[in-house]
Write a protein that holds these residues in place. Structure first.
Motif, short mmCIF file in Angstrom:
data_model
loop_
_atom_site.label_atom_id
_atom_site.label_comp_id
_atom_site.label_asym_id
_atom_site.label_seq_id
_atom_site.Cartn_x
_atom_site.Cartn_y
_atom_site.Cartn_z
N ARG A 72 1.11 -1.11 0.70
CA ARG A 72 -0.48 0.25 0.19
C ARG A 72 0.90 0.93 -0.03
O ARG A 72 2.21 1.25 0.49
CB ARG A 72 -1.36 0.46 0.78
CG ARG A 72 -1.87 -1.15 1.28
CD ARG A 72 -2.89 -1.00 2.01
NE ARG A 72 -2.45 -0.76 3.99
CZ ARG A 72 -2.67 -1.10 4.53
NH1 ARG A 72 -4.68 -0.38 4.65
NH2 ARG A 72 -2.23 -0.08 6.12
N LEU A 73 -0.04 2.30 -0.33
CA LEU A 73 0.61 3.62 -0.62
C LEU A 73 0.66 4.32 0.67
O LEU A 73 -0.26 4.24 1.72
CB LEU A 73 0.52 4.57 -1.67
CG LEU A 73 0.20 3.65 -2.75
CD1 LEU A 73 -0.07 4.83 -4.03
CD2 LEU A 73 2.42 3.99 -3.04
N THR A 74 1.80 5.19 1.54
CA THR A 74 1.73 5.78 2.55
C THR A 74 1.36 7.31 2.30
O THR A 74 2.55 7.91 0.74
CB THR A 74 2.88 5.52 3.47
OG1 THR A 74 2.91 4.09 3.78
CG2 THR A 74 3.05 6.75 4.45
N TRP A 75 0.22 7.79 2.50
CA TRP A 75 0.47 9.46 1.69
C TRP A 75 0.18 10.37 3.27
O TRP A 75 0.30 9.57 4.17
CB TRP A 75 -0.96 9.40 1.45
CG TRP A 75 -1.44 8.99 0.43
CD1 TRP A 75 -2.47 7.30 0.20
CD2 TRP A 75 -1.65 9.34 -0.91
NE1 TRP A 75 -2.38 7.44 -1.60
CE2 TRP A 75 -1.67 8.55 -1.88
CE3 TRP A 75 -0.82 10.55 -1.34
CZ2 TRP A 75 -1.59 8.54 -2.83
CZ3 TRP A 75 -0.40 10.69 -2.85
CH2 TRP A 75 -0.83 9.94 -2.93
N VAL A 76 1.72 11.48 3.02
CA VAL A 76 1.45 12.37 4.37
C VAL A 76 0.81 13.71 3.67
O VAL A 76 0.57 14.29 2.63
CB VAL A 76 3.33 12.28 3.91
CG1 VAL A 76 3.40 13.70 5.67
CG2 VAL A 76 4.19 11.26 4.33
N THR A 77 0.54 14.05 4.70
CA THR A 77 -0.65 15.06 4.91
C THR A 77 0.06 15.99 5.93
O THR A 77 -0.10 15.52 7.25
CB THR A 77 -2.26 14.95 5.43
OG1 THR A 77 -2.88 13.82 4.25
CG2 THR A 77 -3.16 16.22 4.60
N LEU A 78 0.12 17.27 5.92
CA LEU A 78 0.22 18.25 6.88
C LEU A 78 -0.99 18.95 7.32
O LEU A 78 -2.09 19.18 6.75
CB LEU A 78 0.66 19.58 6.04
CG LEU A 78 1.50 20.46 6.86
CD1 LEU A 78 2.68 19.65 7.60
CD2 LEU A 78 1.99 21.71 6.54
N THR A 79 -0.87 18.65 8.74
CA THR A 79 -1.89 18.87 9.76
C THR A 79 -2.49 19.94 9.76
O THR A 79 -1.50 21.33 9.38
CB THR A 79 -2.03 18.30 10.87
OG1 THR A 79 -1.30 18.96 11.15
CG2 THR A 79 -1.71 16.75 10.61
N PRO A 80 -3.49 21.31 9.27
CA PRO A 80 -4.25 22.50 10.02
C PRO A 80 -2.91 22.77 10.97
O PRO A 80 -2.60 23.80 11.00
CB PRO A 80 -5.33 22.47 11.02
CG PRO A 80 -6.33 21.53 9.46
CD PRO A 80 -5.02 20.60 9.84
N ALA A 81 -2.78 22.01 12.63
CA ALA A 81 -2.43 21.97 13.34
C ALA A 81 -0.67 22.31 12.68
O ALA A 81 0.49 23.09 13.33
CB ALA A 81 -1.52 21.07 14.52
N GLY A 82 -0.62 21.63 12.07
CA GLY A 82 1.29 22.02 11.25
C GLY A 82 1.80 22.52 10.15
O GLY A 82 2.16 23.30 10.77
#
Length: 101
Positions: A72-82
């Motif tokens: 599976r692919l790992t997706w990285v998201t910058l959160t609103p806090a980030g």
């Protein structure tokens, strides 16, 4: 307007670059982020773990229709806090440099 706030966790060069690359996008595939930053899997994983523990990034795994195997692919998201922490850190760096917005 985001308040200027120096963030030592983000300030580490690799983590600053990770946040900078993620800031303008919704999410990015782990492999694309790794290649963009020209770092190893282990280095990226270590820094993402630190950012995730702080609540600055979210990692999600998803199957890929383009793959024929079970990986599976790992997706990285910058959160609103980030995003807020990164924006505040950049603002603080601009103030330190004498070039506020």
């Amino acid at each position: 307007m985001i308040e200027a706030r120096f963030d030592a966790l983000i300030h580490a060069p690799a983590r600053l670059r990770i946040c900078g690359v993620l800031r303008p996008v919704e999410q990015m595939d782990f492999a694309v982020l790794r290649d963009t930053l020209d770092v190893s899997d282990a280095t990226l994983s270590k820094h993402l773990k630190t950012l995730a523990e702080a609540g600055y990034v979210r990692l999600t795994k998803a199957a890929s229709a383009a793959r024929t195997d079970a990986r599976r692919l790992t997706w990285v998201t910058l959160t609103p806090a980030g995003r807020n922490a990164f924006d505040g850190h950049v603002r603080a760096l601009k103030e330190i440099a004498g070039t506020p917005d």
